[in-house]
Design a protein around this motif. Structure first.
Motif: not given
Length: 257
Positions: A218-239
């Motif tokens: 588990f890499n929190i920095n990688s998780v954070k980066k990917e979540l922020l990318f999905l937020k920036k691109n307005n992803f509304k479905k499940t993660i």
């Protein structure tokens, strides 16, 4: 989780394999989340036959199952015979009925034994097109989507190893309730660009699993980066944050994102 609060994030019980289900739900609440993805056999071997108690617990805890996973874990080995299609479709009917009872709209399908058949590639494709078409028809009757998860060859999987292969399969099968699980850990293992796949194929993506290329890391920095990318691109479905662990100790880091 202020910065990513608008995303529909879930935890999975495969991150807490040594904990009882109720304790797992308590941890979900501590992390200010209300959605989970579930591997049913980690709760009970007979859960698909007896979902009533789980429904009561979920209602009490105010938590929703947004997807099921590991649905063919430890299922019997098969060959490409018609009787095995019947065996697998009967199991899928139980899964879909369970989903209907608990109002679960997604199935993450990765470990189906039809993907491990050691037969000619054309026959392997043909068998799975027939099987997954039947799966789709069963699921559609209960308004359930089947999201195919790519599984790398290193796990013994012989069919649909990466996101592009799943996308090609989805286009061949032509069923509107069969979509892609975009798994970031699989993208890393298969050396595919997660962001490019997302941007180019968004309409086919119905669920995302965020993971490490080694699922027990588990890499929190990688998780954070990917979540922020999905937020920036307005992803509304499940993660789902997917991390194989006994007690999910590193998941607590999510609280500081």
């Amino acid at each position: 989780m202020v910065k990513i609060s608008k995303l529909k994030i879930s935890l999975t019980n495969i991150s807490y394999t040594k904990l009882k289900f109720e304790k797992f739900l308590d941890i979900v609440k501590i992390n200010n989340l209300e959605n989970i993805e579930v591997a049913p056999t980690l709760i009970s071997k007979n859960l698909l036959k007896n979902p009533y108690k789980i429904k009561e617990i979920l209602k009490e805890k105010k938590i929703k199952i947004i997807s099921l996973q590991s649905l063919f874990y430890k299922s019997k080995k098969i060959n490409n015979k018609k009787k095995n299609i019947m065996y697998l479709t009967n199991h899928m009917k139980k899964i879909v009925n369970f989903c209907f009872y608990l109002n679960i709209k997604n199935i993450s399908l990765g470990s189906c034994p039809s993907r491990n058949l050691k037969i000619d590639k054309k026959e392997l494709l043909k068998f799975n097109l027939i099987l997954f078409s039947k799966f789709a028809d069963i699921a559609k009757k209960k308004d359930v989507k089947i999201n195919i998860e790519p599984i790398s060859h290193k796990y013994g999987n012989l069919f649909l190893n990466n996101a592009y292969e799943v996308l090609d399969f989805i286009k061949k099968i032509k069923k509107d309730n069969i979509k892609l699980v975009l798994d970031t850990g699989n993208c890393k293992s298969e050396k595919k660009n997660f962001q490019t796949i997302f941007l180019d194929n968004r309409k086919f993506i119905n669920h995302i699993q965020i993971s490490h290329k080694h699922i027990n890391k588990f890499n929190i920095n990688s998780v954070k980066k990917e979540l922020l990318f999905l937020k920036k691109n307005n992803f509304k479905k499940t993660i789902t944050i997917e991390y194989l662990s006994e007690y999910g100790k590193k998941i607590d880091q999510l609280q500081h994102i």
